[in-house]
Scaffold this active site. Sequence first.
Site, PDB file in Angstrom:
ATOM      1  N   HIS B 261       0.855  -1.180   0.000  1.00 16.95           N
ATOM      2  CA  HIS B 261       0.000   0.000   0.000  1.00 16.95           C
ATOM      3  C   HIS B 261       0.892   1.231   0.000  1.00 16.95           C
ATOM      4  O   HIS B 261       1.805   1.339   0.811  1.00 16.95           O
ATOM      5  CB  HIS B 261      -0.877   0.015   1.244  1.00 16.95           C
ATOM      6  CG  HIS B 261      -1.954  -1.012   1.195  1.00 16.95           C
ATOM      7  ND1 HIS B 261      -3.071  -0.870   0.409  1.00 16.95           N
ATOM      8  CD2 HIS B 261      -2.086  -2.208   1.804  1.00 16.95           C
ATOM      9  CE1 HIS B 261      -3.838  -1.932   0.556  1.00 16.95           C
ATOM     10  NE2 HIS B 261      -3.270  -2.765   1.399  1.00 16.95           N
ATOM     11  N   CYS B 303      -0.691   1.903  -5.224  1.00 14.22           N
ATOM     12  CA  CYS B 303      -1.391   3.122  -5.591  1.00 14.22           C
ATOM     13  C   CYS B 303      -0.362   4.231  -5.822  1.00 14.22           C
ATOM     14  O   CYS B 303       0.614   4.331  -5.089  1.00 14.22           O
ATOM     15  CB  CYS B 303      -2.336   3.540  -4.476  1.00 14.22           C
ATOM     16  SG  CYS B 303      -3.599   2.321  -4.156  1.00 14.22           S
TER      17      CYS B 303
END
EC number: 2.6.1.-
Lengths: 569, 492
Positions: B261, B303
């Site tokens: 992440h 991301c």
Amino acid sequence: MAAPLVLHLLLALLLGSGGRSGAEPERDSLREELVLTPLPSGDVSATFQFRTRWDSELQLEGVSHYRLFPKVLGQLISKYSVQELHLSLTQGFWRTRFWGQPFLQAPAGAELWVWFQDSVVDVDKSWKELSNILSGIFCASLNFIDSTNTVTPTASFKPLGLANGTNHHFLRYAVLPREVVCTENLTPWKKLLPCSSKAGLSVLLKAERLFHTSYHSQAVHIRPVCRDAHCVSVSWELRQTLTVVFDAFTTGQGKKDWSLFRMFSRTITEACPLASQSHIYVDISRNSQENETLEVSPPPTSTYQAVVLGDRRTYAVYDLLNPATFSGSRSLNLQLRWKQFQDIGSQLVPFLHAQRYVSGYGLQKGELSTVLHNTHPYRAFPVLLLETVPWYLRLYVHTLAITTKGKENKPSYIHYQPAQDRLRPHLLEMLIQLPANSVTKVSIQFERALLKWTEYTPDPNHGFYVSPSVLSALVPNLVGAKPANWEESPLFSTMFPVSDSSSYFVRLYTEPLLVNLPTPDFSMPYNVICLTCTVVAVCYGSFYNLLTRTFHLEEPKRSRLVRIAVKNK
Amino acid sequence: MEQVQFLGPGMDPVSENRPHPVPSGESLHWLTLGEVSHGGQQCFLVSALWAPGMKAGPPQPAGSLPLALAPLSTFSKRPLSTAVLEALSAEESSKARNLENRLEIDGFPPSPLVVKDFIVLRGLCSPALGRPGQLLNGHTNNWAVLVCTSRFWFNYRHVANTLSVYRSVKRLGIPDSHIVLMLADDMACNPRNPKPATVFSHKNMELNVYGDDVEVDYRSYEVTVENFLRVLTGRVPPSTPRSKRLLSDDRSNILIYMTGHGGNGFLKFQDSEEITNVELADAFEQMWQKRRYHEMLFIIDTCQGASMYERFYSPNVMALASSQVGEDSLSHQPDLAIGVHLMDRYTFYVLEFLEEIHPASQANMNDLFQVCPKSLCVSTPGHRTDLFQRNPQNVLITDFFGSVRKVEITTERVALKPDPSSLGYSHLKCQKDEELTEPLNYAEQLPVAQIIHQKPKQKEWHPPGGFILGLWALILMVFFKTYGIKHMKYVF
């Protein structure tokens, strides 16, 4: 003196030139063995043992030719002057109460204990380096073994192999209860086997099946053993053991019948070609003579009777090196079928079993309790209890209470080494006599320490593990045993050296504990920063405003005359 | 300070990695001594000159050696492969050895004698005569660092991402010893996994990427930013095992794959710490300066992945990311039995692409850039090639995902002599056997009597047992000697 020396040299030269393999018998041998035990609860335990014995002095420099013994471990032994090495990686918990005594239990997680030779000067340094190397070999996080989880027991963990002196200064013991065990640990373990997982019993070792079990324990034991009956010279023994417990009852749709194929999704087609002995033992002790309760197919070629773990057991033996074993079909798919349903409740509870739990409420204090059961109807026996508690649980030693049948039970030997913050754990060793048919409770209170912010694990709310207590006991035999010949008897009965015939040695582990520590709000620093910044910004802003702005007093309008008058005043 | 590696003859360039610092402002000069034919191979000998106060620039005469000097920057693009120090004359190697010894004894900086001397660093050999160009541009070994930085069960897909790349590089020939695999959590044997010891990348449990012979080098709590940077830069504690090191050299092509992440400019490790794009770029620069890679392929599936490579400034790095700054990377393949998403979209299509690759395939990097168009990925994959020297069209996929192994086949016969050490050893053993006459014993496992009477170690000195009693006896004796038994009446 010179003559035999020259003779030896000549002999060695002759052998060297004549071809080693032809003239000289191999100095190392491999035995493989699988024991299948239907457990009282309906589960099935399978214990693999692979023993590589090497008639050689590993400690001497210059050993460069390795045949069956894995080179990586051989070099380790000579480099770090290891006397004995025991490493186990375990997932799950052996439930002694329901499954009976194990051949060899291991605590959940990773356990490593090593005896160094008395020539080692800096034991702690060797221990640290050794655990680092082992972490690379077995893909486990053994590099987390440091002084905070290492202890030097003073009475437990005597050497299992040959030892002339037992100076506990050269012993190190550590448990990592958090360690997970998975395929990546099995892969290097299998690579140490001479046949790898290509042939023999190791064909059955498929990760998908082995980890779909209630208990999985794999271990490596290295120790010096007697070369022959006279025991004047030393051989090295590498014993690789793997124990799994299959939940046959649930996977078999309520039936307790099992077969090799159903458990391992493989069958055996051959023995390992390098093995000098390859046996499968099936425990058929519960097949009483008068009424047949179970049936093994194919029918065994022979049976083996012995006193194992204090009780008389009968095993059906399949010799894989004997071609008659595979005569019916090309592969061996052992099956066991129950003819009569057996009541689980009627099973004999083992003489010694134990539980451990943590009690108390709140995040400040708590109590560790270990409950030891002696179910023998008339014999008392001693138990050596070892507890290792991490430093962040601060033990209150004055609350240590050992009670049996409502009375205090005074231990005949007690050793306590207090912890030092961030340096070493608590070590508590006690020799307790367990009276016949009794329950003994050992309890001690503790206080939870606050860790530093960076000392918390990434998932602190999961809790912190406390390693299990270790029980070493001499449990009385149910029937008298005769000391058997080590080389002749099966591997599962020769794990611990037997000293007398009336009792047997067993080492049990309790459950590891999960203790919650007070965890801070980790986002607190950010909150504090945000809040302080806001406060500072508001204060500073208004202060700055006050300092830099010029304030003019708006005077009320007066007539021109008054203004002049004020000016001239 | 420049980190410069000095190597003496016979030293392994990687394991004996002892960098000596060269004071800044002074430079190290490299020169090619010439070409030597050694064992049928074309070898270049390279040596280094370092003088205090010597600046890079026009060649200077150094001592008595009329040799042209080249500054470090030009050298670092040159090949360095196998040390062939036997090709040196005996005099030179002894000189080098002396120098190496002195460097060790005196420490650094050494005496001005270094100016006149020279250190032979390594020889270069091209593997085949007549094809030196091949070596000059190519790599001789492949490495892979595959990192999953996410903990907890719902991040199953990140472990599956990493393992699917692991599966591909292993299938294409990089051995486990050249792969550093870091998994932040154990998904395969997680109690929530309905099928233990498996990690699936496709729904309906079609492809088990965990396999039966996986070797995880760093797992669970070991996956930290510190450990990751230590692996990259090679600054690991001395007792670190080989499987946990990135033992690459300046002929290594390294594949670095990361997933987890992240956000704009950082990637989270284990939900408790993070690495920033600046730290990562500096680590790569350190690797370049320490000559730990030849070319590097960096892939990140997170991301805002493109933010992680935008600060890179080291040469020969190609970077790919699953999404642009401001975009999220999305997951794929939800499985009802396992209960979580099995893969991320980008890596899913990369795996699909890699499954088609075989060791001899000619697919190039441009094909990899096209793998996941926005219609499939939802995010926009990005790539960066400006630091890379070659045209991506000429870079094969197998340059990074496959492995090269130079194998030389010899037709010469090698006669093995009987090992003299084994003879001596057996002789020693015989002696040992004769010495042992006392039978050895197994230790008793629970020697109750011995344990009870075990004397605890006492720190303070205590008077020996019976000392007090003896003292009383002495007093009484003196008393009776003085007064006699008949004077007892005075006492009572």
